[in-house]
Design an enzyme around this catalytic site. Structure first.
Site, PDB file in Angstrom:
ATOM      1  N   GLY A  45       3.891  64.439 -25.592  1.00  0.00           N
ATOM      2  CA  GLY A  45       2.984  65.238 -26.446  1.00  0.00           C
ATOM      3  C   GLY A  45       2.923  66.517 -25.709  1.00  0.00           C
ATOM      4  O   GLY A  45       1.746  66.890 -25.785  1.00  0.00           O
ATOM      5  N   ALA A  46       3.941  67.261 -25.406  1.00  0.00           N
ATOM      6  CA  ALA A  46       3.645  68.542 -24.599  1.00  0.00           C
ATOM      7  C   ALA A  46       3.596  69.874 -25.294  1.00  0.00           C
ATOM      8  O   ALA A  46       3.507  70.876 -24.548  1.00  0.00           O
ATOM      9  CB  ALA A  46       4.663  68.516 -23.589  1.00  0.00           C
ATOM     10  N   ASN A  47       3.673  69.616 -26.705  1.00  0.00           N
ATOM     11  CA  ASN A  47       3.858  70.983 -27.562  1.00  0.00           C
ATOM     12  C   ASN A  47       2.549  71.323 -27.717  1.00  0.00           C
ATOM     13  O   ASN A  47       2.584  72.601 -28.408  1.00  0.00           O
ATOM     14  CB  ASN A  47       4.836  70.868 -28.502  1.00  0.00           C
ATOM     15  N   THR A  48       1.385  70.729 -27.753  1.00  0.00           N
ATOM     16  CA  THR A  48       0.169  71.281 -28.050  1.00  0.00           C
ATOM     17  C   THR A  48      -0.987  70.756 -26.999  1.00  0.00           C
ATOM     18  O   THR A  48      -0.599  70.049 -26.164  1.00  0.00           O
ATOM     19  CB  THR A  48      -0.435  70.746 -29.504  1.00  0.00           C
ATOM     20  N   GLY A  49      -2.101  71.373 -27.148  1.00  0.00           N
ATOM     21  CA  GLY A  49      -3.441  70.809 -26.463  1.00  0.00           C
ATOM     22  C   GLY A  49      -3.231  70.614 -24.940  1.00  0.00           C
ATOM     23  O   GLY A  49      -2.558  71.632 -24.493  1.00  0.00           O
ATOM     24  N   ILE A  50      -3.647  69.706 -24.378  1.00  0.00           N
ATOM     25  CA  ILE A  50      -3.735  69.409 -23.162  1.00  0.00           C
ATOM     26  C   ILE A  50      -2.352  69.272 -22.553  1.00  0.00           C
ATOM     27  O   ILE A  50      -1.811  69.849 -21.438  1.00  0.00           O
ATOM     28  CB  ILE A  50      -4.377  67.981 -22.760  1.00  0.00           C
ATOM     29  N   GLY A  51      -1.258  68.549 -23.221  1.00  0.00           N
ATOM     30  CA  GLY A  51      -0.148  68.518 -22.591  1.00  0.00           C
ATOM     31  C   GLY A  51       0.604  69.727 -22.456  1.00  0.00           C
ATOM     32  O   GLY A  51       1.355  69.907 -21.573  1.00  0.00           O
ATOM     33  N   SER A 174      -9.217  58.230 -21.926  1.00  0.00           N
ATOM     34  CA  SER A 174     -10.415  58.840 -22.409  1.00  0.00           C
ATOM     35  C   SER A 174     -11.612  57.991 -22.106  1.00  0.00           C
ATOM     36  O   SER A 174     -11.660  56.877 -21.897  1.00  0.00           O
ATOM     37  CB  SER A 174     -10.449  58.947 -24.067  1.00  0.00           C
ATOM     38  N   TYR A 200      -9.002  53.439 -31.914  1.00  0.00           N
ATOM     39  CA  TYR A 200      -8.754  54.617 -31.044  1.00  0.00           C
ATOM     40  C   TYR A 200      -9.321  54.025 -29.484  1.00  0.00           C
ATOM     41  O   TYR A 200      -8.506  53.970 -28.602  1.00  0.00           O
ATOM     42  CB  TYR A 200      -9.419  55.788 -31.315  1.00  0.00           C
TER      43      TYR A 200
HETATM   44  N1  LIG Z   1      -9.519  66.503 -26.533  1.00  0.00           N
HETATM   45  C1  LIG Z   1      -9.947  65.585 -26.007  1.00  0.00           C
HETATM   46  O1  LIG Z   1     -11.398  65.988 -26.208  1.00  0.00           O
HETATM   47  C2  LIG Z   1      -9.960  64.487 -25.499  1.00  0.00           C
HETATM   48  C3  LIG Z   1     -10.757  63.744 -24.717  1.00  0.00           C
HETATM   49  C4  LIG Z   1     -10.351  62.479 -24.145  1.00  0.00           C
HETATM   50  C5  LIG Z   1      -9.148  62.188 -24.174  1.00  0.00           C
HETATM   51  N2  LIG Z   1      -8.226  62.987 -24.565  1.00  0.00           N
HETATM   52  C6  LIG Z   1      -6.609  62.400 -24.495  1.00  0.00           C
HETATM   53  O2  LIG Z   1      -5.919  63.678 -24.000  1.00  0.00           O
HETATM   54  C7  LIG Z   1      -4.618  63.557 -24.450  1.00  0.00           C
HETATM   55  C8  LIG Z   1      -3.863  64.712 -25.259  1.00  0.00           C
HETATM   56  O3  LIG Z   1      -4.722  65.079 -26.337  1.00  0.00           O
HETATM   57  P1  LIG Z   1      -5.219  66.560 -26.758  1.00  0.00           P
HETATM   58  O4  LIG Z   1      -6.438  66.561 -27.018  1.00  0.00           O
HETATM   59  O5  LIG Z   1      -4.331  67.507 -26.149  1.00  0.00           O
HETATM   60  O6  LIG Z   1      -4.638  66.355 -28.557  1.00  0.00           O
HETATM   61  P2  LIG Z   1      -3.356  67.040 -29.218  1.00  0.00           P
HETATM   62  O7  LIG Z   1      -3.501  66.298 -30.445  1.00  0.00           O
HETATM   63  O8  LIG Z   1      -3.550  68.550 -29.089  1.00  0.00           O
HETATM   64  O9  LIG Z   1      -2.274  66.463 -28.484  1.00  0.00           O
HETATM   65  C9  LIG Z   1      -1.417  65.208 -28.637  1.00  0.00           C
HETATM   66  C10 LIG Z   1      -0.063  65.282 -28.401  1.00  0.00           C
HETATM   67  O10 LIG Z   1       0.611  64.157 -28.809  1.00  0.00           O
HETATM   68  C11 LIG Z   1       1.392  63.983 -29.846  1.00  0.00           C
HETATM   69  N3  LIG Z   1       1.847  63.103 -30.548  1.00  0.00           N
HETATM   70  C12 LIG Z   1       1.068  62.287 -31.357  1.00  0.00           C
HETATM   71  N4  LIG Z   1       1.894  61.342 -31.867  1.00  0.00           N
HETATM   72  C13 LIG Z   1       3.070  61.142 -31.322  1.00  0.00           C
HETATM   73  C14 LIG Z   1       4.255  60.497 -31.428  1.00  0.00           C
HETATM   74  N5  LIG Z   1       4.211  59.505 -32.369  1.00  0.00           N
HETATM   75  N6  LIG Z   1       5.255  60.854 -30.786  1.00  0.00           N
HETATM   76  C15 LIG Z   1       5.197  61.721 -29.765  1.00  0.00           C
HETATM   77  N7  LIG Z   1       3.969  62.518 -29.516  1.00  0.00           N
HETATM   78  C16 LIG Z   1       3.007  62.381 -30.397  1.00  0.00           C
HETATM   79  C17 LIG Z   1       1.082  65.257 -30.661  1.00  0.00           C
HETATM   80  O11 LIG Z   1       2.288  65.801 -31.458  1.00  0.00           O
HETATM   81  C18 LIG Z   1       0.431  66.378 -29.814  1.00  0.00           C
HETATM   82  O12 LIG Z   1       1.470  67.071 -29.166  1.00  0.00           O
HETATM   83  C19 LIG Z   1      -4.456  62.284 -25.287  1.00  0.00           C
HETATM   84  O13 LIG Z   1      -4.119  61.079 -24.730  1.00  0.00           O
HETATM   85  C20 LIG Z   1      -6.159  62.237 -25.861  1.00  0.00           C
HETATM   86  O14 LIG Z   1      -6.312  61.050 -25.981  1.00  0.00           O
HETATM   87  C21 LIG Z   1      -8.297  64.262 -25.159  1.00  0.00           C
END
Ligand SMILES: NC(=O)c1ccc[n+]([C@@H]2O[C@H](COP(=O)([O-])OP(=O)(O)OC[C@H]3O[C@@H](n4cnc5c(N)ncnc54)[C@H](O)[C@@H]3O)[C@@H](O)[C@H]2O)c1
Length: 329
Positions: A45-51, A174, A200
């Site tokens: 999941g490296a194309n957006t957000g935290i990844g 989380s 979730y």
């Molecule tokens: N953002 C927050 O506040 C928060 C808080 C606690 C935990 N997290 C955790 O951090 C991690 C990253 O989340 P984020 O906030 O960057 O969200 P995000 O939605 O930006 O990133 C999630 C990524 O997972 C990918 N993904 C979803 N389904 C998929 C699939 N079937 N196959 C491959 N990739 C898939 C999405 O395309 C996306 O790139 C997650 O595990 C989330 O549970 C986030």
């Protein structure tokens, strides 16, 4: 005089609140300057957000980065952006759909056959509070992607990682795991009324439990496994909830929002820290809230639940067949 006491106590309350909130949001940034040149890192999941921020930071540190994503167009764009920003040309986009065991096996075979070694695996991808959707293999989407997909992927890469020497598995969970419950009678929400929030939380609790059981099974090897809460961050994770955090930031609560919610870059710090910090060499089976090791919820520490979840997950994903198909035994 009273006026000053009131003001002082307000300041005190704010500072106290700030410290508490910082803990809740998992504050801090990775101070380690460690380079990872020569190491291969997989981030799901490296194309957006935290990844994406995790991949960027680890690319800056010289790693060979495999960005494992569902959407190849978005993944190629993100990989190009990271190569441009870091001048690290060893950043690659690879197809991985965690909602498909076929795709997970294809991805694992590519890694096993094409990569010399895999040193760091960051299981970051997740879907949160989506409708009652099923994966290609008929699992409830959140349990299927967040837990079972990563369970299968990790097991398929374990032999490779053991052969790679010191290597690290990082499962992004989380704080929501504390509200989770593993319902062994109905893991896939086929008998009871679907509750997307609870689904979730179950999947995020499963991330912590899986990490602990994995660490136990890895004792005596050079592979470690740890889980983390990254903090609350402004990402696209809330896309299915209808309440984007950015909407919140334009209200009267904006100052609180600013204080509580991290940028994706800040929220990537715990993953980066667990991936590179020298002082964590050999540390395994721990849960981190931000950069600090913390005790997870009591239900995450139950050994019988962990054993049962492992066995049930292995049965659901047909682990033995998958391992022999990928020659990963
Ligand atoms: N953002 C927050 O506040 C928060 C808080 C606690 C935990 N997290 C955790 O951090 C991690 C990253 O989340 P984020 O906030 O960057 O969200 P995000 O939605 O930006 O990133 C999630 C990524 O997972 C990918 N993904 C979803 N389904 C998929 C699939 N079937 N196959 C491959 N990739 C898939 C999405 O395309 C996306 O790139 C997650 O595990 C989330 O549970 C986030």
């Amino acid at each position: 005089m009273n006026k000053y006491i009131v003001r002082a106590s307000m300041v005190g309350t704010c500072v106290g609140g700030a410290i508490l909130l910082k803990d809740y949001t998992g504050g801090g940034s990775c101070q380690s300057k460690a380079s990872i040149t020569g190491q291969t890192v997989i981030v799901t999941g490296a194309n957006t957000g935290i990844g994406k921020e995790t991949a960027l930071e680890l690319a800056k540190r010289g790693g060979r980065i495999i960005m494992a994503c569902r959407d190849m167009g978005k993944c190629e764009n993100a990989a190009r952006e990271i190569r441009g920003k870091t001048l690290n040309h060893n950043v690659f986009a690879k197809q991985l759909d965690l909602a498909s065991s076929k795709s997970i096996k294809e991805f694992a075979k590519t890694m096993i056959n094409e990569e010399e070694h895999v040193d760091i695996l960051i299981n970051n991808a997740a879907v949160m509070r989506c409708p009652y959707w099923k994966t290609e293999d008929n699992f409830e989407m959140q349990f299927g992607v967040n837990h079972l997909g990563h369970f299968l992927l990790t097991n398929l890469l374990l032999k490779k990682m053991k052969e790679s020497g010191n290597s690290r598995i990082i499962n992004v969970s989380s704080l929501a795991h504390i509200a989770g419950d593993i319902d062994f009678d109905d893991l896939n929400w086929e008998k009871k009324k679907f509750n997307t929030k609870a689904a979730y939380c179950q999947s995020k609790l499963a991330n912590v439990i899986f990490t602990n059981e994995l660490a136990k099974r890895l004792q005596g090897t050079k592979v470690t496994a740890n889980s983390l809460h990254p903090g609350v961050a402004e990402t696209e994770l809330g896309r299915h909830t209808g309440m984007h955090q950015s909407a919140f930031s334009s209200t009267i609560l904006a100052p609180l929002f600013w204080f509580v919610v991290k940028s994706p870059k800040q929220a990537a710090q715990p993953s980066v820290y667990l991936a590179v910090a020298e002082e964590l060499q050999g540390v395994s089976g721990k849960y981190f809230n931000g950069l600090k090791e913390k005790k997870p919820a009591p239900q995450a520490l139950d050994e019988e639940t962990a054993r049962k979840l492992w066995e049930e997950s292995a049965r659901l994903v047909h682990l033995d067949e998958a391992l022999s198909e990928c020659k990963a035994l």
